[in-house]
Design a protein around this motif. Structure first.
Motif, mmCIF file in Angstrom:
data_model
loop_
_atom_site.group_PDB
_atom_site.id
_atom_site.type_symbol
_atom_site.label_atom_id
_atom_site.label_comp_id
_atom_site.label_asym_id
_atom_site.label_seq_id
_atom_site.Cartn_x
_atom_site.Cartn_y
_atom_site.Cartn_z
ATOM 1 N N GLU A 187 -17.770 9.867 -9.282
ATOM 2 C CA GLU A 187 -17.429 9.578 -8.321
ATOM 3 C C GLU A 187 -16.468 9.635 -7.158
ATOM 4 O OE1 GLU A 187 -19.526 8.496 -10.215
ATOM 5 O OE2 GLU A 187 -21.234 9.487 -10.609
ATOM 6 N N TYR A 188 -16.146 7.610 -7.891
ATOM 7 C CA TYR A 188 -14.882 7.570 -7.128
ATOM 8 C C TYR A 188 -13.585 8.686 -7.007
ATOM 9 C CZ TYR A 188 -11.384 4.621 -5.232
ATOM 10 O OH TYR A 188 -9.957 3.940 -4.923
ATOM 11 N N MET A 189 -13.199 9.318 -8.228
ATOM 12 C CA MET A 189 -12.635 10.293 -8.015
ATOM 13 C C MET A 189 -13.000 11.593 -7.993
ATOM 14 S SD MET A 189 -10.331 8.245 -9.828
ATOM 15 C CE MET A 189 -10.738 7.042 -9.937
ATOM 16 N N ILE A 203 1.356 -0.718 0.160
ATOM 17 C CA ILE A 203 0.285 0.019 -0.066
ATOM 18 C C ILE A 203 1.062 1.576 0.160
ATOM 19 C CG2 ILE A 203 -0.045 0.376 2.467
ATOM 20 C CD1 ILE A 203 -3.284 1.222 2.248
ATOM 21 N N VAL A 204 0.295 2.446 -0.276
ATOM 22 C CA VAL A 204 1.460 3.954 -0.799
ATOM 23 C C VAL A 204 1.489 3.872 0.752
ATOM 24 C CG1 VAL A 204 -0.862 5.059 -0.428
ATOM 25 C CG2 VAL A 204 1.470 5.808 -1.888
ATOM 26 N N SER A 211 -7.036 11.573 -0.796
ATOM 27 C CA SER A 211 -6.704 10.787 -0.788
ATOM 28 C C SER A 211 -5.709 9.711 -1.874
ATOM 29 C CB SER A 211 -8.102 9.400 -0.908
ATOM 30 O OG SER A 211 -8.204 8.251 -1.006
ATOM 31 N N ILE A 212 -4.999 8.586 -1.731
ATOM 32 C CA ILE A 212 -3.831 7.897 -2.507
ATOM 33 C C ILE A 212 -3.682 6.815 -1.948
ATOM 34 C CG2 ILE A 212 -2.334 10.478 -2.568
ATOM 35 C CD1 ILE A 212 -0.718 9.313 0.098
ATOM 36 N N TRP A 213 -4.721 6.390 -1.108
ATOM 37 C CA TRP A 213 -4.663 5.170 -1.378
ATOM 38 C C TRP A 213 -5.748 4.171 -2.101
ATOM 39 C CZ3 TRP A 213 -4.665 8.733 2.463
ATOM 40 C CH2 TRP A 213 -3.063 8.382 2.954
ATOM 41 N N PRO A 214 -5.602 3.126 -1.829
ATOM 42 C CA PRO A 214 -4.734 2.005 -1.752
ATOM 43 C C PRO A 214 -3.091 2.351 -2.806
ATOM 44 C CG PRO A 214 -6.054 1.147 -2.850
ATOM 45 C CD PRO A 214 -6.689 2.007 -2.703
ATOM 46 N N ARG A 229 3.522 2.339 -8.015
ATOM 47 C CA ARG A 229 1.775 1.736 -7.204
ATOM 48 C C ARG A 229 2.506 0.986 -5.905
ATOM 49 N NH1 ARG A 229 -2.368 4.738 -9.645
ATOM 50 N NH2 ARG A 229 -2.910 4.131 -11.489
ATOM 51 N N SER A 269 -1.913 4.620 -5.021
ATOM 52 C CA SER A 269 -1.195 5.321 -5.192
ATOM 53 C C SER A 269 -3.226 6.671 -6.310
ATOM 54 C CB SER A 269 0.170 5.943 -5.986
ATOM 55 O OG SER A 269 0.302 7.144 -6.229
ATOM 56 N N ARG A 270 -2.312 8.079 -6.809
ATOM 57 C CA ARG A 270 -3.335 8.063 -7.448
ATOM 58 C C ARG A 270 -3.767 7.628 -8.576
ATOM 59 N NH1 ARG A 270 -3.946 12.349 -3.906
ATOM 60 N NH2 ARG A 270 -2.203 13.546 -3.414
ATOM 61 N N ILE A 271 -4.625 7.285 -8.497
ATOM 62 C CA ILE A 271 -5.349 7.413 -10.594
ATOM 63 C C ILE A 271 -5.736 8.433 -10.979
ATOM 64 C CG2 ILE A 271 -7.663 6.129 -11.443
ATOM 65 C CD1 ILE A 271 -7.699 3.607 -9.085
ATOM 66 N N THR A 291 -18.105 4.363 -3.730
ATOM 67 C CA THR A 291 -17.821 4.812 -4.872
ATOM 68 C C THR A 291 -16.803 3.661 -5.924
ATOM 69 O OG1 THR A 291 -16.454 5.575 -4.243
ATOM 70 C CG2 THR A 291 -18.318 7.064 -4.629
ATOM 71 N N SER A 338 -1.284 4.760 -15.669
ATOM 72 C CA SER A 338 -1.600 5.552 -15.056
ATOM 73 C C SER A 338 -2.806 5.722 -14.128
ATOM 74 C CB SER A 338 -1.189 7.426 -15.074
ATOM 75 O OG SER A 338 -1.874 7.982 -16.048
ATOM 76 N N PHE A 381 -7.645 -0.351 4.956
ATOM 77 C CA PHE A 381 -7.961 1.149 4.164
ATOM 78 C C PHE A 381 -8.729 1.121 4.122
ATOM 79 C CE2 PHE A 381 -7.836 4.276 1.178
ATOM 80 C CZ PHE A 381 -8.344 4.720 1.982
ATOM 81 N N ARG A 407 3.156 12.262 -8.569
ATOM 82 C CA ARG A 407 1.940 12.391 -7.229
ATOM 83 C C ARG A 407 2.067 13.101 -6.002
ATOM 84 N NH1 ARG A 407 2.878 9.851 -1.595
ATOM 85 N NH2 ARG A 407 4.901 8.680 -2.665
ATOM 86 N N LYS A 438 -10.684 14.127 -0.546
ATOM 87 C CA LYS A 438 -10.095 13.665 0.721
ATOM 88 C C LYS A 438 -8.500 13.375 0.229
ATOM 89 C CE LYS A 438 -11.835 9.967 2.922
ATOM 90 N NZ LYS A 438 -12.209 8.812 2.465
ATOM 91 N N VAL A 441 -14.350 11.898 -4.674
ATOM 92 C CA VAL A 441 -14.225 11.293 -3.204
ATOM 93 C C VAL A 441 -12.887 11.698 -3.260
ATOM 94 C CG1 VAL A 441 -14.310 9.642 -1.464
ATOM 95 C CG2 VAL A 441 -15.686 10.451 -3.140
#
Lengths: 340, 480
Positions: free
Chosen positions: B195-197, A19-20, B205-208, A331, B210-212, A282, A304, A272, B68, B203, B199
């Motif tokens: 929706e996911y992006m 995990i990051v 959020s970089i998990w789990p 990743r 890293s960025r998408i 989501t 990416s 997490f 990131r 937040k 959120v």
């Protein structure tokens, strides 16, 4: 051709570890760049930690986060641009290359205590300009790729120079910014000749034996291969970094198989998500292997946006049970496959 | 091929300060040989940028492979600005980044912001219509202005409003109803996995794993395809139609013309003042607006007219360098970047300390430019950086300057001669008389300069390095 090899090579995805982590300490990985596997199952993960979260994290197949050591910096026992990691044959120490400090640092594998370091910046025998890949041979000598000197050096565990081979160029036996290296079961040396887009095989004495691949994204071609490993049958596994994939070649160099990556949620990832239901909800309605518009069609940009795919595959290693570990720097995880 | 006259040389330097980041002696040789008008054409048709290769950067800077962090992305862009052979591409990207200001603070998506910058490189000199359509589809812009919340039957007008107010026409040229109708047309224009992006962005959020990164997605089921009335036209408009109608408007031509004038000619007042104050040079805006229509909305043609105009040629030193221009321009001149190095990130961070965090503008209005770049803290940062960077006589670009000086004038200079030669190299030949006299007096304390027979790094070279640093500390060096 490859028919026989295709039929006999068995390879199945097992799991994902990681995990990051965006802190100087703690569970997870920070741009893992290489891995060393202990006979007792410990996985020593070299977190390059770009830019400042450098350290070695120790875990295992069960994803227990056991301990960590070293940190970012310039002092003894500290690292800046850590690149490669290897364990001594008895598993007592780890060797780490640092391409910023041009040195190899040695740590006690159990305690993480700093033992010694050697190497200085330069181009003479025993000096380095960006040491990167590192592996230990059966006699506990080290083979180290010397990136910006475009060569490989063989060094004793105490830091005494034994042999140099390679040299800048694109001819047979010449190298251009080599990255990963491995010692095959037959004792020959495979080098990821990074900027020549090929793998080269040398004898233990540094004599050229063979070259595999050329520039491109077709089967058997590479863009900036970062590492190489060889299984007991002589199959060659290459992290094809610029193509964001792993390619498997037979011992004769013919293409056997390509892996693009199929990561799933690790134990730590599930932990997490269990605490973040809004992301779970989501995520459920998302497609993380989407179709992309044409301006985002390079392997790098596709990875990416595509969570299961390899992204920054930097290192490939086998354990004693024939498991293949692919380390992905961007990743922050390791994808594990079972071979044989 | 023509050879530039002396007056052309001054103009070419002026052109390169605006269309590039200043000029190294080698670049100047090239463009002088081309001549002024041919130089403009070459700059407007950028070829292979030959910037520092991506693979070299990404292997060394693992963080720039991943992107990131915001400062990894801005440093990555700085490498490009400093090492490109197609500088107009970067200047135009910087220009549009200031106009269509999209920031990390809300998006938390450095890679997608850089994808937006890449879109500016691809389309920034082309037809405005194409640029605005891709801007509307740009996922960073969608999140930045909430268009993922713009639904059929429940509009969010943030994007529609800013498209008209800040990105194309300016206040006073459309109605509130036009905003609502435009917003209806852009319903369903969202990003993949919105929706996911959203959120994750909210937040940070970089998990789990890293960025998408993001991509555009059109959801037909969420698009209002009903009839709309927009700027006097009626139809079942989609977003493309709205852009097409906007780009036909004289107000759009004038608004874009004023932006181009502000960035490439002379500092204007901040955009919010534009409805209430006339342009600095109304005739220039008329000329550029006409060029917009003559060139079928092509930005390249507007810039061709701009760079060939008298109002441009007469506007030397009438803009304050933005921090990115100051930092990238000085680094190009010093030639200090030859391979990746760790200090690029703190160097890139300096533009933020000077008031311009690339990829993170303060708001959708972008940066307030001109003299607002200069406050006492920012000025100290600017002077310290530029003086240190250009006084390093081991840097390849500075060595080139020293070698050129050694070849000219027999390598022998009086204090006056060396000051004038260095002022010319630094792009500041029209120095304030008192300042020039002070520089001459300072150099004069050490006597004449001799670059013949001396060893590299010797006393005279060090004195020149010091002089270059002093020039970088002057008011004139802050101007472009």
């Amino acid at each position: 051709m490859t028919t026989t090899a295709v039929q006999t090579l068995k390879l199945e995805y097992v799991k994902t570890i990681g995990i990051v982590n965006n802190a100087p300490v703690g569970r997870g990985f920070a741009n893992p760049i290489d891995l060393a596997i202990h006979d007792d199952g410990r996985l020593f993960v070299m977190n390059r930690g770009a830019p400042v979260f450098t350290r070695i994290g120790v875990t295992n197949m069960n994803e227990d986060y056991l301990y960590e050591f070293s940190s970012h910096g310039d002092g003894e026992g500290q690292l800046r641009l850590a690149a490669g990691i290897a364990l001594s044959n008895d598993g007592s120490v780890v060797y780490i290359t640092d391409e910023y400090h041009h040195r190899i640092s040695v740590f006690d594998a159990d305690s993480g205590d700093f033992v010694r370091a050697w190497g200085t910046h330069g181009s003479a025998d025993g000096e380095f300009d960006g040491p990167t890949g590192i592996r230990v041979d059966a006699d506990d000598n080290l083979y180290i790729t010397d990136q910006n000197n475009h060569r490989v050096q063989k060094i004793t565990a105490e830091g005494r120079h034994l042999l140099t081979f390679g040299g800048a160029g694109s001819g047979e036996g010449e190298l251009n910014m080599p990255w990963g290296i491995c010692i095959a079961p037959d004792g020959s040396i495979f080098v990821a000749d990074w900027r020549n887009d090929r793998i080269q095989q040398f004898s233990a004495e540094g004599e050229f034996i063979a070259k595999f691949g050329e520039s491109g994204d077709d089967d058997g071609q590479f863009i900036r291969p970062s590492d190489v490993a060889v299984d007991a049958d002589g199959n060659i596994y290459v992290t094809d970094w610029g193509n964001e994939r792993v390619q498997i070649l037979a011992a004769d160099g013919s293409h056997v198989r390509t892996l693009r990556g199929e990561a799933t949620l690790s134990k730590w990832a599930l932990d997490f998500l269990a605490a973040n239901p809004d992301e779970v909800e989501t995520r459920k309605i998302s497609n993380l292997t989407p179709e992309l518009p044409p301006h985002l069609d390079t392997p790098h940009l596709i990875s990416s946006q595509t969570e299961p795919y390899f992204w920054g595959p930097s290192s490939v290693n086998f354990d004693s049970e024939g498991r293949l570990f692919v380390t992905e720097s961007s990743r922050h995880r390791i994808q594990v496959y079972q071979t044989g | 091929m023509t050879t530039a006259t002396k007056s052309d040389v001054g103009l070419i330097k002026h052109l390169l300060r605006r269309a590039s980041f200043g000029a190294t002696p080698t670049e100047l040789d090239h463009y002088e040989e081309l001549g002024y008008e041919a130089a403009i054409e070459e700059l407007l048709y950028p070829g292979d940028p030959q910037n520092m290769p991506d693979d070299i950067i990404k292997r060394y800077h693992t963080d720039m492979h991943e992107l990131r962090y915001g400062n990894s992305a801005s440093a990555y862009w700085l490498y490009r600005m400093v090492t490109t052979k197609a500088p107009m591409e970067e200047k135009v990207a910087l220009f549009w980044h200031g106009v269509f200001a999209t920031g990390y603070a809300k998006t938390n998506q450095a890679r997608s912001l850089l994808n937006q910058i890449d879109m500016f490189r691809r389309l920034g000199l082309g037809k405005l219509d194409d640029l605005l359509i891709d801007l509307a589809k740009d996922p960073s812009m969608i999140i930045w202005l909430d268009n993922q919340e713009n639904h059929d039957g429940a509009i969010n007008e943030n994007w529609g409003r800013e498209l008209l107010e800040l990105f194309s026409m300016g206040i006073g040229n459309y109605t509130e109803d036009d905003i609502k109708e435009a917003s209806r047309a852009f319903t369903g224009w969202t990003l993949g996995n919105a929706e996911y992006m959203a959120v994750r962005a909210s937040k940070d959020s970089i998990w789990p794993y890293s960025r998408i990164a993001w991509h555009f997605d059109f959801r037909p089921g969420d698009h209002d395809d009903g009839e709309k009335r927009f700027l006097g036209e009626t139809g079942n408009f989609n977003g493309d139609d709205i852009v097409r109608i906007i780009c036909k408007q004289p107000a759009t031509a004038r608004f874009i013309a004023r932006h181009l004038y502000d960035f490439f000619v002379a500092d204007e007042e901040p955009v919010p003042q534009w409805p209430y104050s006339p342009p600095r040079d109304p005739e220039a805006i008329d000329i550029l607006a006409q060029a917009y229509f003559d060139g079928d909305h092509e930005i390249r043609h507007m810039l061709r007219v701009l760079f060939n105009s008298d109002f441009f040629k007469e506007a030397k030193y009438s803009r304050v360098k933005c921090p990115a221009e100051l930092v990238a321009g000085t680094m190009r001149l010093s030639g200090s970047v030859t391979r990746p190095y760790m200090e690029i990130i703190p160097t890139s961070d300096l533009t933020g300390f000077m008031g311009q965090s690339l990829l993170n503008p303060p708001s959708v209005e972008g940066w307030h430019e001109g003299t607002e770049w200069i406050n006492s803290g920012a000025l100290v940062e600017r002077v310290n950086f530029a003086a240190k960077e250009i006084s390093d006589i081991t840097a390849p670009g500075v060595r080139l300057i020293l070698d050129r000086l050694a070849e000219r004038n027999g390598g022998e200079y009086t204090p006056t001669e060396i000051v004038d030669a260095c002022l010319d190299i630094m792009g500041t030949p029209e120095m304030d008389r008192e300042m020039r006299a002070a520089l001459i007096a300072h150099v004069g304390m050490g006597g004449d300069i001799s670059l013949t027979g001396g060893e590299k790094g010797g006393r005279c070279e060090r004195r020149i390095g010091e002089l270059l640093g002093l020039i970088a500390s002057t008011t004139e060096y802050q101007l472009v």
